[in-house]
Write a protein that holds these residues in place. Structure first.
Motif, PDB file in Angstrom:
ATOM      1  N   VAL A  49       0.854  -1.195   0.000  1.00  0.00           N
ATOM      2  CA  VAL A  49       0.000   0.000   0.000  1.00  0.00           C
ATOM      3  C   VAL A  49       0.894   1.251   0.000  1.00  0.00           C
ATOM      4  N   CYS A  50       1.941   1.222   0.832  1.00  0.00           N
ATOM      5  CA  CYS A  50       2.812   2.409   0.939  1.00  0.00           C
ATOM      6  C   CYS A  50       3.527   2.699  -0.382  1.00  0.00           C
TER       7      CYS A  50
ATOM      8  N   HIS B 126      -0.409  -6.425  -0.733  1.00  0.00           N
ATOM      9  CA  HIS B 126      -0.308  -5.822   0.611  1.00  0.00           C
ATOM     10  C   HIS B 126       0.839  -6.450   1.388  1.00  0.00           C
ATOM     11  N   ILE B 127       1.627  -5.624   2.071  1.00  0.00           N
ATOM     12  CA  ILE B 127       2.757  -6.122   2.867  1.00  0.00           C
ATOM     13  C   ILE B 127       2.283  -6.229   4.316  1.00  0.00           C
TER      14      ILE B 127
ATOM     15  N   CYS C  20       2.991  -6.454   7.769  1.00  0.00           N
ATOM     16  CA  CYS C  20       4.007  -6.360   8.829  1.00  0.00           C
ATOM     17  C   CYS C  20       3.478  -7.028  10.090  1.00  0.00           C
TER      18      CYS C  20
ATOM     19  N   GLU D  72      -6.277  -0.075   6.559  1.00  0.00           N
ATOM     20  CA  GLU D  72      -5.092   0.798   6.510  1.00  0.00           C
ATOM     21  C   GLU D  72      -5.424   2.066   5.732  1.00  0.00           C
TER      22      GLU D  72
ATOM     23  N   ASP E 196       1.529   6.189   7.393  1.00  0.00           N
ATOM     24  CA  ASP E 196       0.787   4.928   7.322  1.00  0.00           C
ATOM     25  C   ASP E 196       0.076   4.714   8.657  1.00  0.00           C
TER      26      ASP E 196
ATOM     27  N   ASP F  15      -2.525   1.895  10.539  1.00  0.00           N
ATOM     28  CA  ASP F  15      -3.147   0.574  10.440  1.00  0.00           C
ATOM     29  C   ASP F  15      -4.123   0.385  11.587  1.00  0.00           C
TER      30      ASP F  15
HETATM   31  N1  SME Z   1       1.032  -2.622   5.061  1.00  0.00           N
HETATM   32  C1  SME Z   1       2.000  -1.723   4.506  1.00  0.00           C
HETATM   33  C2  SME Z   1       3.385  -1.987   5.049  1.00  0.00           C
HETATM   34  C3  SME Z   1       3.705  -1.195   6.264  1.00  0.00           C
HETATM   35  S1  SME Z   1       3.029  -1.825   7.663  1.00  0.00           S
HETATM   36  O1  SME Z   1       1.579  -1.889   7.567  1.00  0.00           O
HETATM   37  C4  SME Z   1       3.456  -0.965   9.005  1.00  0.00           C
HETATM   38  C5  SME Z   1       2.025  -1.844   2.997  1.00  0.00           C
HETATM   39  O2  SME Z   1       1.389  -2.732   2.428  1.00  0.00           O
HETATM   40  O3  SME Z   1       2.676  -1.023   2.366  1.00  0.00           O
END
Ligand code: SME
Length: 160
Positions: free
Chosen positions: A83-84, A105-106, A108, A115, A131, A133
Motif C-alpha cells: 500500500v505504501c 499488501h505487505i 508487517c 489501513e 501509514d 493501520d
Molecule cells: N502494510 C504496509 C506496510 C507497512 S506496515 O503496515 C506498518 C504496505 O502494504 O505497504
C-alpha cells in the motif's frame, strides 16, 4: 517543554480539529525532523489509539521505516510495492478497508485489517508517507483522509 496532555473530545472530526493545532505547536518549536516525526506519531497514537501509526521516508529506491508507534514493522518498501509503495508511485492517498483483499499488501503484522496511507509531497515529489493501520476492518473513512491529508500537507511544507 511543558507537558502536553492529549485528551480529545467529541466526534472524530472534532478530535482531529483539536489535535492538528496541537501538532502544529509541537512541530513549530523544533527543527529536527526525526524529533518532530516522533512526536507527531506519538500525538496521533495518544489521540486516537491507532494500532500502528508511523512514517516511511523516501531514500533513493526505497521507503525506509521512520518514527512509528505500534508493533515492529518492515524496514524497507520498494517503489510500487504494498500500500505504501503504491501511494509513493501514484502520489495519491489510499484507504484500504480490508488489507487481505489488496493485491501485494505487505503484512508487517497479521493483526492489521485495514489501513490508510497519505503521501507527503514537496515540489511535486513524494518525500515520505504516513501509514496508519487498524486491527479492525473498514476502520478509516473520508474524515481520516481529509484531516490526515491536511496534516501531511502541512508537514511537507513545514518540516526541515
Ligand atoms: N502494510 C504496509 C506496510 C507497512 S506496515 O503496515 C506498518 C504496505 O502494504 O505497504
Amino acid at each position: 517543554m511543558a507537558e502536553t496532555s492529549i485528551n480529545l473530545e467529541g466526534t472524530k472530526e472534532e478530535k482531529y480539529q483539536q489535535l492538528i493545532p496541537m501538532i502544529h505547536a509541537l512541530v513549530n518549536g523544533e527543527t529536527n525532523r526525526i524529533a518532530n516525526l516522533a512526536n507527531v506519531v506519538a500525538a496521533l497514537k495518544q489521540g486516537f489509539d491507532f494500532f500502528w501509526v508511523g512514517f516511511y521516508w523516501v531514500d533513493e529506491e526505497s521507503l525506509i521505516l521512520g518514527p512509528f508507534q505500534g508493533p515492529i514493522a518492515c524496514t524497507r518498501i520498494a517503489f510500487g510495492k504494498g500500500v505504501c509503495g503504491s501511494v509513493w508511485k501514484s502520489r495519491k492517498s489510499l484507504i484500504v478497508p480490508n488489507v487481505n483483499e489488496f493485491p501485494g499488501h505487505i503484512a508487517c503484522s497479521s493483526a492489521s485489517q485495514s489501513e490508510i496511507v497519505i503521501p507527503l509531497i514537496r515540489n511535486e515529489k513524494v518525500i515520505g508517507v504516513l501509514d496508519v493501520d487498524s486491527d479492525l476492518l473498514d476502520d478509516f473513512d473520508t474524515i481520516d483522509q481529509k484531516y490526515l491529508t491536511e496534516l501531511c500537507n502541512w508537514l511537507a511544507d513545514n518540516l526541515v
